[in-house]
Every structure is written in C-alpha cells, then in structure tokens.
Design a protein around this motif. Structure first.
Motif, PDB file in Angstrom:
ATOM      1  N   GLY A 379      30.197  50.646  40.607  1.00  0.00           N
ATOM      2  CA  GLY A 379      30.871  49.342  40.692  1.00  0.00           C
ATOM      3  C   GLY A 379      32.368  49.438  40.890  1.00  0.00           C
ATOM      4  O   GLY A 379      33.013  48.506  41.378  1.00  0.00           O
ATOM      5  N   LEU A 380      32.964  50.571  40.552  1.00  0.00           N
ATOM      6  CA  LEU A 380      34.432  50.674  40.633  1.00  0.00           C
ATOM      7  C   LEU A 380      34.953  50.748  42.061  1.00  0.00           C
ATOM      8  O   LEU A 380      36.137  50.540  42.296  1.00  0.00           O
ATOM      9  N   GLU A 381      34.046  51.017  42.996  1.00  0.00           N
ATOM     10  CA  GLU A 381      34.487  51.080  44.397  1.00  0.00           C
ATOM     11  C   GLU A 381      34.988  49.706  44.864  1.00  0.00           C
ATOM     12  O   GLU A 381      35.682  49.598  45.862  1.00  0.00           O
ATOM     13  N   ALA A 382      34.640  48.658  44.111  1.00  0.00           N
ATOM     14  CA  ALA A 382      35.098  47.320  44.489  1.00  0.00           C
ATOM     15  C   ALA A 382      36.566  47.096  44.091  1.00  0.00           C
ATOM     16  O   ALA A 382      37.189  46.126  44.518  1.00  0.00           O
ATOM     17  N   LEU A 383      37.090  47.984  43.258  1.00  0.00           N
ATOM     18  CA  LEU A 383      38.456  47.772  42.736  1.00  0.00           C
ATOM     19  C   LEU A 383      39.573  47.949  43.787  1.00  0.00           C
ATOM     20  O   LEU A 383      40.472  47.093  43.866  1.00  0.00           O
ATOM     21  N   PRO A 384      39.535  49.026  44.604  1.00  0.00           N
ATOM     22  CA  PRO A 384      40.650  49.199  45.540  1.00  0.00           C
ATOM     23  C   PRO A 384      40.928  47.992  46.443  1.00  0.00           C
ATOM     24  O   PRO A 384      42.082  47.552  46.525  1.00  0.00           O
ATOM     25  N   PRO A 385      39.882  47.390  47.088  1.00  0.00           N
ATOM     26  CA  PRO A 385      40.207  46.239  47.932  1.00  0.00           C
ATOM     27  C   PRO A 385      40.800  45.065  47.152  1.00  0.00           C
ATOM     28  O   PRO A 385      41.678  44.354  47.657  1.00  0.00           O
ATOM     29  N   VAL A 386      40.320  44.891  45.910  1.00  0.00           N
ATOM     30  CA  VAL A 386      40.861  43.798  45.090  1.00  0.00           C
ATOM     31  C   VAL A 386      42.342  44.045  44.812  1.00  0.00           C
ATOM     32  O   VAL A 386      43.187  43.149  44.964  1.00  0.00           O
ATOM     33  N   LEU A 387      42.683  45.282  44.441  1.00  0.00           N
ATOM     34  CA  LEU A 387      44.081  45.605  44.127  1.00  0.00           C
ATOM     35  C   LEU A 387      44.955  45.529  45.379  1.00  0.00           C
ATOM     36  O   LEU A 387      46.095  45.068  45.328  1.00  0.00           O
ATOM     37  N   GLU A 388      44.398  45.993  46.487  1.00  0.00           N
ATOM     38  CA  GLU A 388      45.195  45.943  47.723  1.00  0.00           C
ATOM     39  C   GLU A 388      45.487  44.502  48.129  1.00  0.00           C
ATOM     40  O   GLU A 388      46.569  44.189  48.602  1.00  0.00           O
ATOM     41  N   ALA A 389      44.493  43.615  47.916  1.00  0.00           N
ATOM     42  CA  ALA A 389      44.718  42.203  48.245  1.00  0.00           C
ATOM     43  C   ALA A 389      45.807  41.614  47.348  1.00  0.00           C
ATOM     44  O   ALA A 389      46.654  40.836  47.794  1.00  0.00           O
TER      45      ALA A 389
END
Ligand code: GDP
Length: 469
Positions: A379-389
C-alpha cells in the motif's frame, strides 16, 4: 523575519579591490582533480610564477579559455604536479576580472603547496564567497543570482538544483525586473516633472499608473505564493507521524526507510533533544521529526503527549496520522487526529490492512486515506504520488520558485508597500504620499537585487527623459 545585514549592500559602490585572490575551489578530500582558482588583475603573472607551461609561452599569453599543459611548482621550484591551466580574461569571466584556474591532481598536499606558492607569488587568500562577491560587485550578476550560486552548491535534490540553476541564470532577476522598472518609471516621471518644470515632459498623473501598480502587485503576489514550495525544495517536508501506541508508527517509519537511505540527525535542543530522520519518497524529501519518541515508545504509555503532538503538528508541513484498521477507533485516535489537523497537510495511514478492517472510512476526516500494511509492506507505493502532488515543485523548477528567506522577506515588504500605494491611489492621496510607498517598495526590491534606489531613479531621469542637455 528580520532584515539581514548584507555585505554586498554595504560594500557596493565602493571601489572594487581587484587584488589577486587565490583559493582551492574543490573539496578538501582526496579526489581525482583539484582546482586552484585565482581572480584579479595580474593573476596570470602571479600564476605564471607557480605554473610553467610546457610550450614555454608565458601563461599571460595563453589563448583565452583554453587549457594549457604545464607543471606546478612549489616555493622551492620543485615540480609538484603535471597540471592544466586555463586563463580567462575579464570581463567575460565568472568574476568579471581576469581569472586563472589550475586543474591539478586532487591531492590535498599538492593543492596546499600550490596555494602556498601562489601566496608567495603575491596572491592573497580569498575570503568566503569572494569570487561570487566580485562577480556581483563587477555587475556580472545581481544578488538573487549570487545567492542562487550558494543554493546550487548546497542543493540536495535535482529539483532544488534545477531551480537554483535557473536563478543563477537570472530567472528571478528577469521576473522582478519589470516590476522594478514600472516603479522606477513612476518615481522618475514624478521627480522629473517636479525638478524640471520648464522641460517638455508629459504631465504626471498618478492614475495613469493604476494598471502598472496592479501588474506589480500581481507579479509579487504570484512570486510570494511560491515560497512555501521553495522552502520545501530547500529544506524538505517537515513531517510528523502521529497516532496512539501500537498502531504501527514505528513499523511505518521502518517501511518508509525502505524508500531510500535514512539520514538520522540528532539536534540538541534547548529543552530536549529531537531526532530527525530524512527519507526520500519519490522526489520528495521527508524530514521526519521526533522519531526518537516513536522508536522508543513500544512499552511506553504514550509516544508523544497530546500537547506535544499538537505542538509538533503546528510546525509541520505534513502530519501522517496512523491508525490501526483492525480495531475500532478509540478516543486516543481522535486526539491524535485532532493534533494532526494542526499541520499544513494531513494524511491518514490506515494500517494493518492484512487484518479484517474494523474502521469505517467515513469516520476518518481526511482527504487522503491510504490503506497500508506496514508489516507486509503493501500500500505504501501510493504515497509518492500523493506527496508529489502536495509538495512537488509543480511547474518546472526553472528558477521561478522563491527559496530564500531573505528574498521572501524583501518581496513581502515590497508587496505590502505596493498595496499601500494602491490604496493611497484609490483613496485619492497626493502623489508624494503615494510616492513614499512606491519608494519603499523599490527599496525592498533594491535589497533583493543589491542595487541602490537613488542612483537608479537619477539615472533613469536622464536616460528616459533626456533632461540635462
Ligand atoms: P507503534 O507503537 O505505533 O510504533 O507501533 P509498532 O510499529 O511498534 O507496531 C505495534 C505492533 O503492531 C507490532 O507488534 C507490529 O508488528 C504490529 N504491526 C505494525 N504494522 C502492522 C501491520 O501492518 N499489520 C499487522 N498485522 N501488524 C502490524
């Protein structure tokens, strides 16, 4: 943010000393190549006493900006190294003066002996930032560019470097120039009419500058809006992990560390020590604050007390609120949620997804809820795009992002003054009252670029209005 005294401003306008300065421009570690750098009028003669070109032609006759092979000699005339020299003639050099670089092998002993020999030959040690300072004093760059040189050297991510490189190239200066120019026009027009009543100058009407002031305000506001991203670009995202005990905070921390190398910094504080860990998640640097508490908290009742959680979140760009999805929410979860809401942004990490879920998503007041299993590492793979946004530089990092606190402060003051001038204009104040605000805005902008206001207004009067024939 108080005003910072600036060496540049203090010394600008004084005669530029061009005594030959010398320094090692590369790091102090053993490396393949090390560079000795000289600047100032006569530096080729100074370097020529230490560097003997193989061709036998004196260094000062070397072709411009071309590498020349030769030998580096110490004070006793012993050959220390085979190296290359490059002579760049002013004003088309970094400092605007004659400069010489000696590209040696990167032995600290060779470089130290070479430097000593250069001092013996008449160079003096360069002070911190003196090459760039000379570049500024010689008009090769303005202050925003000079400051960006340091940002570029210190950049920790490619985005930060790209933004700083854009500013070294003058991106910020170019953006600010039209604003300064409009304000200068307004002031110089007013003064020209006042000081030269007999000349044939267009009548000064403050109202004709309404649009110009609005444009200045718009540019400054847009620039100021980039400063939050700029701070993140420079320093990383200040983040806290919040949640009651046993929800998986420390497991999350470990999982995050899996993204990339963890840098742990101990910061001795005045009242307590805090430990910070930096992880690179995608292209965003997360500076996780207060991680010592989390790591040591396994058998403590509470990792961070409620008051400290709130305090930590208040200063944070991001709060990661962690809850245990396998158990119904408890009052302690709500306290942590409330604390998280004090951060600039908050994300909910709904942990333990490998177990049956007992938490209704609707009971979690977050825009972003990431179901993960810190234990299984899912599930943590969803974190980078959220942080980049949330924190990514958005538009290209081309130098248009404000990263420097001094610059941000000056722009804020310039904007306040422009707004006051607009209000004064709208309220029908006399031109000289409005002019005071415009001049204050120019002064703040002059601090940014490092130029002086009076000189500019005076110059502009004679240039633009052709007065003083
Ligand atoms: P903290 O007190 O919030 O830092 O929680 P810890 O990270 O120490 O985890 C508390 C307990 O929950 C430990 O026994 C972990 O192994 C377990 N745990 C953490 N994450 C998960 C998960 O995703 N799934 C499951 N099943 N257990 C987890």
């Amino acid at each position: 943010m108080g005003r910072q005294p600036s060496l540049w401003l203090v010394e600008r306008g004084e005669a530029v000393m061009s005594h030959v300065i010398a320094a090692v421009s590369t790091g102090s570690q053993i490396s393949a190549i090390g560079i000795l750098r000289l600047s100032g009028s006569g530096c080729a003669q100074v370097a020529g006493q230490v560097f003997r070109p193989k061709s036998g032609r004196p260094l000062e006759e070397a072709p411009n900006r071309k590498l020349v092979l030769g030998a580096l000699q110490d004070r006793q005339g012993r050959v220390l190294d085979q190296c290359m020299a490059v002579f760049t003639r002013g004003p088309h050099s970094y400092t605007g003066e004659d400069t010489v670089e000696l590209h040696c092998h990167g032995s600290p002993a060779v470089l130290a002996a070479g430097l000593e020999a250069l001092y013996q030959a008449g160079a003096r040690p360069a002070r911190r930032g003196e090459f760039t300072k000379r570049a500024f004093l010689n008009g090769q760059m303005d202050l925003t560019q000079a400051e960006a040189v340091i940002d570029l050297i210190e950049a920790e991510t490619a985005d930060a470097a790209a933004n700083a490189a854009g500013q070294v190239g003058g991106a910020l200066a170019r953006r600010l120039e039209p604003v300064y120019s409009v304000l200068t026009d307004l002031c110089s027009h007013f003064h020209a009419v006042l000081d030269y009543p007999d000349e044939d100058i267009d009548e000064f009407r403050l109202s004709s500058y309404t649009g110009a002031l609005a444009g200045a305000q718009e540019t400054l506001t847009a620039l100021l809006a980039t400063s939050a991203r700029g701070r993140v670009l420079r320093q990383g995202v200040r983040a806290v992990i919040l949640g009651k005990p046993n929800v998986g905070k420390s497991s999350l921390l470990n999982a995050l560390a899996g993204f990339q190398r963890v840098i742990v910094t101990e910061r001795p504080g005045t009242t307590r020590d805090t430990v910070e860990e930096t992880v690179l998640v995608g292209s965003v640097r997360l500076r996780l604050v207060d991680t010592a508490g989390i790591r040591e908290a396994s058998d403590q009742v509470e990792a961070l007390g409620v008051a400290r959680s709130v305090e930590a979140a208040q200063g944070a760009d991001l709060a990661l609120f962690v809850c245990d999805g396998s158990r119904p929410l408890e009052p302690e979860d709500r306290e942590a949620m409330e604390a998280a809401s004090h951060a600039r942004h908050a994300i909910c990490i709904l942990n333990k997804q490998d177990l049956p879920c007992q938490v209704e998503r609707s009971s979690l007041p977050f825009e972003t809820i990431l179901p993960v299993s810190a234990k299984a590492g899912t599930g943590l793979e969803a974190l980078p795009p959220v942080l980049e946004a949330l924190f990514g530089p958005g538009a290209a990092c081309d130098g248009s992002i404000l990263t420097n606190a001094r610059q941000t402060d000056a722009i804020r003051r310039a904007l306040e003054s422009v707004r006051r001038a607009q209000e004064g204009l709208a309220a029908g104040f006399t031109p000289d009252a409005v002019l005071t605000d415009v001049e204050e805005a120019m002064e703040a902008m002059g601090e940014l670029s490092g130029r002086t206001i009076r000189e500019d207004i005076t110059n502009r009067i004679f240039e633009r209005f052709c007065v003083g024939k």
